[in-house]
Design a protein around this motif. Structure first.
Motif, mmCIF file in Angstrom:
data_model
loop_
_atom_site.group_PDB
_atom_site.id
_atom_site.type_symbol
_atom_site.label_atom_id
_atom_site.label_comp_id
_atom_site.label_asym_id
_atom_site.label_seq_id
_atom_site.Cartn_x
_atom_site.Cartn_y
_atom_site.Cartn_z
ATOM 1 N N ILE A 85 -5.310 6.569 4.202
ATOM 2 C CA ILE A 85 -5.776 5.209 3.947
ATOM 3 C C ILE A 85 -7.211 5.092 4.426
ATOM 4 C CG2 ILE A 85 -5.377 2.758 4.433
ATOM 5 C CD1 ILE A 85 -2.472 3.573 5.132
ATOM 6 N N VAL A 86 -8.050 4.477 3.615
ATOM 7 C CA VAL A 86 -9.438 4.278 4.019
ATOM 8 C C VAL A 86 -9.534 2.991 4.827
ATOM 9 C CG1 VAL A 86 -10.042 3.103 1.851
ATOM 10 C CG2 VAL A 86 -11.830 4.130 3.242
ATOM 11 N N LEU A 87 -10.254 3.048 5.926
ATOM 12 C CA LEU A 87 -10.457 1.909 6.816
ATOM 13 C C LEU A 87 -11.854 1.365 6.572
ATOM 14 C CD1 LEU A 87 -8.946 3.443 10.090
ATOM 15 C CD2 LEU A 87 -7.776 2.161 8.271
ATOM 16 N N ARG A 88 -11.935 0.067 6.238
ATOM 17 C CA ARG A 88 -13.207 -0.515 5.810
ATOM 18 C C ARG A 88 -13.707 -1.560 6.802
ATOM 19 N NH1 ARG A 88 -14.990 0.783 0.770
ATOM 20 N NH2 ARG A 88 -13.527 1.935 -0.554
ATOM 21 N N ASP A 89 -15.023 -1.636 6.889
ATOM 22 C CA ASP A 89 -15.706 -2.602 7.746
ATOM 23 C C ASP A 89 -15.441 -4.017 7.222
ATOM 24 O OD1 ASP A 89 -17.742 -4.239 8.999
ATOM 25 O OD2 ASP A 89 -18.835 -2.408 9.468
ATOM 26 N N PRO A 90 -15.005 -4.948 8.080
ATOM 27 C CA PRO A 90 -14.717 -6.309 7.589
ATOM 28 C C PRO A 90 -15.961 -7.077 7.157
ATOM 29 C CG PRO A 90 -14.578 -6.226 9.986
ATOM 30 C CD PRO A 90 -14.723 -4.808 9.518
ATOM 31 N N LEU B 7 0.819 -1.217 0.000
ATOM 32 C CA LEU B 7 0.000 0.000 0.000
ATOM 33 C C LEU B 7 0.854 1.268 0.000
ATOM 34 C CD1 LEU B 7 -2.736 -1.060 2.604
ATOM 35 C CD2 LEU B 7 -2.822 -1.225 0.110
ATOM 36 N N LYS B 8 2.180 1.066 0.058
ATOM 37 C CA LYS B 8 3.113 2.207 0.082
ATOM 38 C C LYS B 8 2.781 3.161 1.230
ATOM 39 C CE LYS B 8 4.229 2.112 -4.871
ATOM 40 N NZ LYS B 8 3.633 0.788 -5.110
ATOM 41 N N ILE B 9 2.573 2.587 2.409
ATOM 42 C CA ILE B 9 2.224 3.385 3.591
ATOM 43 C C ILE B 9 3.453 4.136 4.069
ATOM 44 C CG2 ILE B 9 1.348 3.318 5.948
ATOM 45 C CD1 ILE B 9 -0.116 0.745 5.232
ATOM 46 N N ALA B 10 3.303 5.433 4.265
ATOM 47 C CA ALA B 10 4.384 6.293 4.742
ATOM 48 C C ALA B 10 3.759 7.449 5.507
ATOM 49 C CB ALA B 10 5.202 6.814 3.562
ATOM 50 N N ILE C 37 0.622 1.439 12.799
ATOM 51 C CA ILE C 37 0.594 2.776 12.200
ATOM 52 C C ILE C 37 -0.271 3.672 13.084
ATOM 53 C CG2 ILE C 37 1.028 2.001 9.848
ATOM 54 C CD1 ILE C 37 -1.872 2.280 9.204
ATOM 55 N N GLY C 38 0.215 4.877 13.308
ATOM 56 C CA GLY C 38 -0.508 5.833 14.133
ATOM 57 C C GLY C 38 -0.982 7.010 13.313
#
Length: 575
Positions: free
Chosen positions: A103-108, A95-98, A157-158
């Motif tokens: 980032i969108v957080l989705r319901d499982p 996801l190239k997190i930096a 990640i914070g």
């Protein structure tokens, strides 16, 4: 610094800036995404609705390390439990997190977009330090420590979150309140003092008496605030518990008590958890909070000793009472006095006075066997509700998990056992043969350790669903790895309801016999190198050390083996 509940990220969004929601929804369509775990979903809901105030997101490295070491955020605010968004290193790379990433957080459950996190930092926790500092021990017998090491990913990640929409709940909607809604409800009713009661178990007469006594001593009302997120594995499912809470509410004096549900993922962290619970209840509008014996304790460690002292939680909450802005109501265990037909705290009972108690273990035994549960312990409506979810042992489902080498005889044992159970009747019987499952459920999987784990997890999932409905399940995979077998047992035992009965049968037929009688010649192919990763040849079979029964077709006939398994089931009251 005192904790002052904010209105919640979600409340601010909905009430003040509705156009922002549409903007965030549009942005979410083009952002990298994370599908939340069940625990992360609970945490996010309480971050966005203000239940975790003053948190406005998942903890960054500075806040995390400060909370782990000192029970305080970096700015000094009291907060006792680390709240983390864990991801894998692969997700970070993919996801190239930096820092600065959104980032969108989705319901499982339905993959609905719930929030967008703006990443402050990415860091690698020391899980041993986290376990030791937060839970007091790195013992895997502690459910949160086991969760930390077995299910929490390797990176955190914070960052702050912006809420898009709350999770959708289809159950008990009328009993779900945000902190702002519950505070408004109390204000409408003119409830100036509210005593909150935390529970993850069914309530009985002792709990009713304890909460009524606490309220009357403080001239207050009662908030029954049970947890309906993640609790301890093996706990009564929340559907049954909520029906119990609804059944017990009419037993309170008219207008004294209110029931609301809390979507919290408990950590069973004892003293730290009690402080955390107090902060949460303050945010929900409570002025007082009951802390009882072994509050949020997980039970005993691997040496058979309680993780926490019975009143450690009360001691720690008392230490921070000036900052919490919520008054602790300490209570010891309540006990029944038959001479006066009342409950009293154990420390107030005079010496020599007869008392009666029923332990949780004894209650579960009576529910399983249909033995009577006296009126002095619980209410008829509560017992009726529990019996609906916990039928007698003879009506409960179970799993017979046969593990052994290829051609060890486990398949023929499974077929013979299925025939015997069908002959006896009383339950549906399902047979999950290793080769059949491979063909029907796991055809795309290979035989690497990871793929074998996935295959066993699928078998366990199917078995758990069937046993919860009262079926008998016989599974016959090779299952060469101890970790996968343990995970299968955990899946079945956490299924709740009438399931949870799991028996491991080691078919310990020697490799020489399995190979000698192999009519299909697969061992010969493995010896020639035509089959790679074959259990017993070039891949290990980890012999079970905790099997309920060990059998060997070179030493016993199939009928003798089946009879030994039937005796095991009879001994456990399942037949």
């Amino acid at each position: 610094m005192a904790n002052t509940p904010h209105g919640g990220v979600l409340k601010d969004l909905v009430q003040r800036d509705l156009p922002l929601r549409a903007q965030l929804l549009e942005e979410a369509q083009n952002l990298p995404e994370l599908i939340l775990t069940e625990r992360q979903l609970c945490d996010l809901e309480l971050i966005t609705n203000g239940g975790f105030s003053p948190l406005e997101g998942f903890m960054n490295a500075q806040d995390y390390h400060s909370v782990v070491e000192t029970l305080r955020l970096k700015d000094g605010t009291l907060f006792s439990m680390p709240i983390n968004l864990d991801v894998s290193s692969e997700e970070v790379d993919t996801l190239k997190i930096a820092p600065g990433s959104r980032i969108v957080l989705r319901d499982p459950r339905d993959e609905a977009p719930l929030a967008i996190i703006t990443v402050d930092d990415i860091y690698t926790p020391d899980k041993v330090v986290e376990a030791t500092k937060v839970f007091g021990d790195n013992d895997l017998a502690h459910p949160a420590v086991a969760y930390l090491h077995n299910r929490v990913k390797d990176r955190y990640i914070g960052g702050k979150v912006q809420a898009i929409q709350p999770p959708t709940h289809f159950d008990y909607v009328a009993l779900r309140f945000t902190p702002a809604e519950l505070r408004a409800h109390f204000k409408k009713l003119a409830w100036r003092k509210v005593v909150a009661f935390q529970t993850r178990n069914p309530m009985h007469r002792a709990h009713r008496e304890l909460t009524v006594r606490a309220a009357r001593q403080r001239y207050a009302n009662v908030l029954i605030h049970p947890v309906v997120g993640l609790t301890k594995p093996g706990d009564v499912d929340h559907y049954t518990r909520v029906r119990v809470y609804q059944a017990i509410m009419p037993k309170y004096p008219n207008g004294m008590a209110h029931l609301a549900l809390l979507p919290l993922a408990m950590r069973m962290g004892g003293p730290r958890e009690a402080v955390w619970h107090a902060i949460i209840r303050k945010n929900f509008g409570a002025t007082h909070f009951i802390v009882g014996r072994d509050h949020a304790g997980p039970g005993k460690n691997s040496k058979g000793v309680d993780f926490y002292g019975p009143y450690d939680a009360q001691t720690v909450v008392s230490k921070y009472r000036d900052e919490l802005n919520i008054e602790m109501v300490p209570f010891q265990q309540m006990t029944y006095l038959p001479s006066t037909d009342e409950y009293q705290p154990v420390d107030e009972v005079p010496k020599g006075v007869q008392t009666l108690d029923i332990s949780g273990t004894e209650l579960r035994r009576r529910l399983r066997t249909g033995a009577p549960i006296p009126d002095w312990f619980s209410y008829e409506s509560v017992v009726k509700t529990l019996r609906e979810s916990y039928p007698p042992r003879t009506q409960q489902g179970f799993v017979i998990f046969l593990t052994g080498l290829h051609n060890s005889g486990k398949d023929i044992i499974g077929r013979a056992l299925q025939t015997t159970l069908n002959q006896q009747g009383g339950r549906s019987v399902s047979l999950l043969l290793g080769e059949t499952v491979r063909a029907e459920l796991s055809s795309e999987l290979g035989f690497s350790q990871e793929d074998r784990h996935k295959n066993i997890a699928r078998i366990a999932f199917v078995a758990a669903e069937l046993t919860r409905a009262g079926a008998a399940v016989i599974a016959t995979p090779t299952a060469p790895y101890e970790s996968a077998r343990k995970a299968a047992k955990d899946i079945v035992q956490s299924s709740g309801g009438a399931g949870g009965n799991f028996f491991l049968i080691h078919v310990a037929t020697p490799l020489e016999h399995c190979e000698k009688t192999d009519r299909k010649g697969v061992y010969a192919k493995a010896r020639r190198g035509e089959i790679k990763g074959f259990t017993g040849i070039d891949d290990v079979y980890e012999k079970p050390t905790n099997a309920d029964v060990t059998v060997d077709i070179t030493q016993q006939t199939i009928p003798e083996i089946v009879h030994s398994i039937i005796l095991l089931l009879e001994t456990n009251g399942l037949l």
